[in-house]
Design a protein around this motif. Structure first.
Motif, PDB file in Angstrom:
ATOM      1  N   LEU A 153       0.838  -1.189   0.000  1.00  0.00           N
ATOM      2  CA  LEU A 153       0.000   0.000   0.000  1.00  0.00           C
ATOM      3  C   LEU A 153       0.876   1.244   0.000  1.00  0.00           C
ATOM      4  O   LEU A 153       1.860   1.338   0.754  1.00  0.00           O
ATOM      5  CB  LEU A 153      -0.902   0.006   1.238  1.00  0.00           C
ATOM      6  CG  LEU A 153      -2.060  -1.002   1.248  1.00  0.00           C
ATOM      7  CD1 LEU A 153      -2.666  -1.076   2.645  1.00  0.00           C
ATOM      8  CD2 LEU A 153      -3.118  -0.606   0.232  1.00  0.00           C
ATOM      9  N   ARG A 154       0.512   2.202  -0.848  1.00  0.00           N
ATOM     10  CA  ARG A 154       1.256   3.459  -0.902  1.00  0.00           C
ATOM     11  C   ARG A 154       0.552   4.524  -0.069  1.00  0.00           C
ATOM     12  O   ARG A 154      -0.676   4.541   0.026  1.00  0.00           O
ATOM     13  CB  ARG A 154       1.404   3.944  -2.341  1.00  0.00           C
ATOM     14  CG  ARG A 154       2.410   3.138  -3.136  1.00  0.00           C
ATOM     15  CD  ARG A 154       2.631   3.760  -4.496  1.00  0.00           C
ATOM     16  NE  ARG A 154       1.491   3.534  -5.390  1.00  0.00           N
ATOM     17  CZ  ARG A 154       1.291   4.195  -6.520  1.00  0.00           C
ATOM     18  NH1 ARG A 154       2.126   5.133  -6.890  1.00  0.00           N
ATOM     19  NH2 ARG A 154       0.238   3.915  -7.278  1.00  0.00           N
ATOM     20  N   ASP A 155       1.343   5.441   0.490  1.00  0.00           N
ATOM     21  CA  ASP A 155       0.777   6.493   1.330  1.00  0.00           C
ATOM     22  C   ASP A 155       0.683   7.829   0.605  1.00  0.00           C
ATOM     23  O   ASP A 155       0.503   8.872   1.231  1.00  0.00           O
ATOM     24  CB  ASP A 155       1.610   6.661   2.607  1.00  0.00           C
ATOM     25  CG  ASP A 155       3.065   7.033   2.307  1.00  0.00           C
ATOM     26  OD1 ASP A 155       3.387   7.253   1.122  1.00  0.00           O
ATOM     27  OD2 ASP A 155       3.853   7.121   3.262  1.00  0.00           O
ATOM     28  N   ARG A 288       2.419   3.024 -13.166  1.00  0.00           N
ATOM     29  CA  ARG A 288       1.903   2.685 -11.834  1.00  0.00           C
ATOM     30  C   ARG A 288       0.511   3.267 -11.584  1.00  0.00           C
ATOM     31  O   ARG A 288       0.059   3.339 -10.434  1.00  0.00           O
ATOM     32  CB  ARG A 288       2.885   3.117 -10.748  1.00  0.00           C
ATOM     33  CG  ARG A 288       4.274   2.522 -10.901  1.00  0.00           C
ATOM     34  CD  ARG A 288       5.124   2.671  -9.663  1.00  0.00           C
ATOM     35  NE  ARG A 288       4.600   1.898  -8.552  1.00  0.00           N
ATOM     36  CZ  ARG A 288       5.191   1.832  -7.367  1.00  0.00           C
ATOM     37  NH1 ARG A 288       6.314   2.481  -7.147  1.00  0.00           N
ATOM     38  NH2 ARG A 288       4.656   1.126  -6.402  1.00  0.00           N
ATOM     39  N   ARG A 289      -0.176   3.631 -12.663  1.00  0.00           N
ATOM     40  CA  ARG A 289      -1.503   4.233 -12.521  1.00  0.00           C
ATOM     41  C   ARG A 289      -2.525   3.266 -11.941  1.00  0.00           C
ATOM     42  O   ARG A 289      -3.517   3.695 -11.344  1.00  0.00           O
ATOM     43  CB  ARG A 289      -1.998   4.735 -13.886  1.00  0.00           C
ATOM     44  CG  ARG A 289      -1.364   6.008 -14.360  1.00  0.00           C
ATOM     45  CD  ARG A 289      -1.695   6.275 -15.818  1.00  0.00           C
ATOM     46  NE  ARG A 289      -3.129   6.154 -16.107  1.00  0.00           N
ATOM     47  CZ  ARG A 289      -3.621   6.071 -17.341  1.00  0.00           C
ATOM     48  NH1 ARG A 289      -2.794   6.071 -18.390  1.00  0.00           N
ATOM     49  NH2 ARG A 289      -4.927   5.977 -17.529  1.00  0.00           N
ATOM     50  N   ASP A 291      -1.745   0.456  -9.943  1.00  0.00           N
ATOM     51  CA  ASP A 291      -1.241  -0.367  -8.846  1.00  0.00           C
ATOM     52  C   ASP A 291      -2.300  -0.586  -7.760  1.00  0.00           C
ATOM     53  O   ASP A 291      -2.294  -1.611  -7.073  1.00  0.00           O
ATOM     54  CB  ASP A 291      -0.005   0.271  -8.214  1.00  0.00           C
ATOM     55  CG  ASP A 291       1.262  -0.016  -8.989  1.00  0.00           C
ATOM     56  OD1 ASP A 291       1.164  -0.589 -10.090  1.00  0.00           O
ATOM     57  OD2 ASP A 291       2.352   0.334  -8.497  1.00  0.00           O
ATOM     58  N   ALA A 292      -3.180   0.399  -7.600  1.00  0.00           N
ATOM     59  CA  ALA A 292      -4.159   0.300  -6.518  1.00  0.00           C
ATOM     60  C   ALA A 292      -5.028  -0.944  -6.644  1.00  0.00           C
ATOM     61  O   ALA A 292      -5.482  -1.495  -5.633  1.00  0.00           O
ATOM     62  CB  ALA A 292      -5.034   1.551  -6.486  1.00  0.00           C
ATOM     63  N   ASP A 293      -5.257  -1.408  -7.877  1.00  0.00           N
ATOM     64  CA  ASP A 293      -6.043  -2.642  -8.061  1.00  0.00           C
ATOM     65  C   ASP A 293      -5.448  -3.779  -7.254  1.00  0.00           C
ATOM     66  O   ASP A 293      -6.163  -4.527  -6.578  1.00  0.00           O
ATOM     67  CB  ASP A 293      -6.041  -3.055  -9.542  1.00  0.00           C
ATOM     68  CG  ASP A 293      -6.974  -2.239 -10.402  1.00  0.00           C
ATOM     69  OD1 ASP A 293      -7.686  -1.381  -9.847  1.00  0.00           O
ATOM     70  OD2 ASP A 293      -6.987  -2.460 -11.623  1.00  0.00           O
ATOM     71  N   GLU A 295      -2.951  -3.455  -4.921  1.00  0.00           N
ATOM     72  CA  GLU A 295      -2.618  -3.113  -3.544  1.00  0.00           C
ATOM     73  C   GLU A 295      -3.668  -3.640  -2.572  1.00  0.00           C
ATOM     74  O   GLU A 295      -3.381  -3.843  -1.387  1.00  0.00           O
ATOM     75  CB  GLU A 295      -2.469  -1.601  -3.400  1.00  0.00           C
ATOM     76  CG  GLU A 295      -1.181  -1.054  -4.006  1.00  0.00           C
ATOM     77  CD  GLU A 295      -1.114   0.458  -3.961  1.00  0.00           C
ATOM     78  OE1 GLU A 295      -1.942   1.068  -3.242  1.00  0.00           O
ATOM     79  OE2 GLU A 295      -0.249   1.030  -4.659  1.00  0.00           O
ATOM     80  N   ALA A 296      -4.882  -3.864  -3.077  1.00  0.00           N
ATOM     81  CA  ALA A 296      -5.924  -4.446  -2.225  1.00  0.00           C
ATOM     82  C   ALA A 296      -5.525  -5.829  -1.718  1.00  0.00           C
ATOM     83  O   ALA A 296      -6.060  -6.304  -0.709  1.00  0.00           O
ATOM     84  CB  ALA A 296      -7.244  -4.529  -2.995  1.00  0.00           C
ATOM     85  N   THR A 298      -2.351  -6.623  -0.856  1.00  0.00           N
ATOM     86  CA  THR A 298      -1.061  -6.527  -0.186  1.00  0.00           C
ATOM     87  C   THR A 298      -0.994  -7.465   1.016  1.00  0.00           C
ATOM     88  O   THR A 298      -1.959  -7.611   1.783  1.00  0.00           O
ATOM     89  CB  THR A 298      -0.789  -5.068   0.256  1.00  0.00           C
ATOM     90  OG1 THR A 298       0.560  -4.960   0.709  1.00  0.00           O
ATOM     91  CG2 THR A 298      -1.737  -4.623   1.353  1.00  0.00           C
TER      92      THR A 298
END
Length: 369
Positions: A153-155, A288-289, A291-293, A295-296, A298
């Motif tokens: 997860l990115r902050d 990296r547009r 990545d959130a997909d 990151e769920a 992680t």
């Protein structure tokens, strides 16, 4: 446009499978004559096609499997993808590629695979499919590209990738991922001055065990100094394109594992389609547009039986420092073996098909039915 015949060994057929997540997917298959066989799904990398599995499909089918190798999204004879540089990049995000292979399994009339096998860029597709849907993909063999787990997860802080671009440029180098993300990369390769067949032959040779300088060692850090140890097909000279990079390494003769007929088929397909469909996969990684997909997921691990195969002369297993150790140590909790095949570089299933087939069958035959 009429398509040229595919020079396939006897026992492998080519066909189109419609209604696969918006695609009509071209597949090669063996063992299809007998209904009810368990499914083995083989996923290729770049710049390859389903054709890259031609040497291993029949021996795998002879062991009782329905063996299917698709041209993945943006590649070969599969249609329905927007392969323009300025097209819809979101369709190439990792979760949608996972949806592609889930859709293919169902379109083939199966509820699950016996195992999924991924090489090069097919490896993260196989890994993420297994991570997300272990009920459909209960075993996985990864080849030439280690899987070190889903992203953290990115902050909101900027990712470090852009820093490495500047660091490499300062020493006269550039990373091929970022080169492949430029609009020029496709035309550089399709319009290679040496001709597309010579480019294909040089590219494959340069990354194979036939090139004597491929003597890989682990890298200690994601730093310009360490990455600069990689051959120029991975970390390129700053002012050269990929056609210029591989041109000096084009062998004078064809290889037994990559014949004139093989090169002619690859070159003919990429002359027709260009490389941009496959290059868009790299753009997903460097931007990296999306990545959130992932990151769920992680912290989640692959807990099904797993295998890793690569060539002993393959720098690809070390291009992401520490990935091999993370895969074997934490990302895959049931890793049954890590095998580095002598006499193979990056194209292990093409360079050493007999050894690759043997390792796959040794693994697959231990799995529950």
């Amino acid at each position: 446009m009429s398509l040229s015949p595919i020079p396939l060994p006897h026992g492998i057929q080519s066909r189109m499978v419609p209604h696969v997540n918006g695609l009509t997917m071209h597949v090669l298959e063996a063992g299809h004559e007998t209904p009810g066989r368990p499914l083995l799904l083989l996923l290729h990398g770049f710049p390859e096609l389903a054709y890259s599995w031609r040497h291993v499909m029949r021996p795998l089918a002879a062991s009782g499997f329905h063996v299917v190798a698709p041209d993945l999204r943006g590649y070969g004879r599969t249609t329905g993808a927007d392969t323009r540089y300025d097209g819809d990049l979101a369709q190439f995000r990792q979760m949608n590629l996972t949806r592609d292979v889930v859709g293919l399994v169902h379109a083939l009339g199966h509820k699950r695979v016996h195992a999924v096998v991924g090489h090069d860029f097919g490896s993260p597709v196989a890994a993420h499919a297994t991570l997300v849907r272990p009920d459909i993909f209960p075993a996985v063999a990864l080849m030439s590209a280690p899987f070190s787990g889903p992203p953290a997860l990115r902050d909101g802080t900027p990712p470090p990738a852009q820093d490495i671009v500047a660091e490499l440029a300062a020493i006269g180098r550039k990373h091929y991922h970022w080169y492949y993300s430029t609009p020029e990369a496709d035309t550089d390769m399709t319009g290679a001055p040496q001709g597309l067949p010579a480019f294909i032959r040089g590219y494959y040779h340069h990354k194979s065990a036939d090139w004597a300088e491929n003597r890989p060692v682990p890298l200690t850090a994601w730093s310009a100094a360490e990455l600069a140890k990689l051959p120029t097909y991975y970390v390129m000279n700053l002012h050269e394109d990929m056609a210029q990079t591989v041109a000096p390494h084009t062998p004078p003769q064809y290889s037994p594992w990559l014949t004139e007929e093989d090169v002619g088929f690859y070159a003919g397909e990429y002359a027709r389609t260009g490389f941009q469909g496959g290059l868009n996969w790299y753009r997903i990684r460097t931007s990296r547009r999306f990545d959130a997909d992932m990151e769920a997921f992680t912290g989640r691990t692959i807990d099904v039986p797993s295998l890793f195969i690569a060539g002993a002369s393959d720098w690809g297993i070390h291009q992401s420092p520490g990935a091999l150790a993370r895969m074997n140590g934490t990302a895959c909790t049931d890793m049954r073996g890590v095998h580095l095949v002598d006499g193979a570089g990056h194209w292990v299933q093409q360079e050493q098909p007999e050894a690759t087939t043997r390792l796959l069958l040794d693994f697959i035959n231990t799995l529950p039915g």
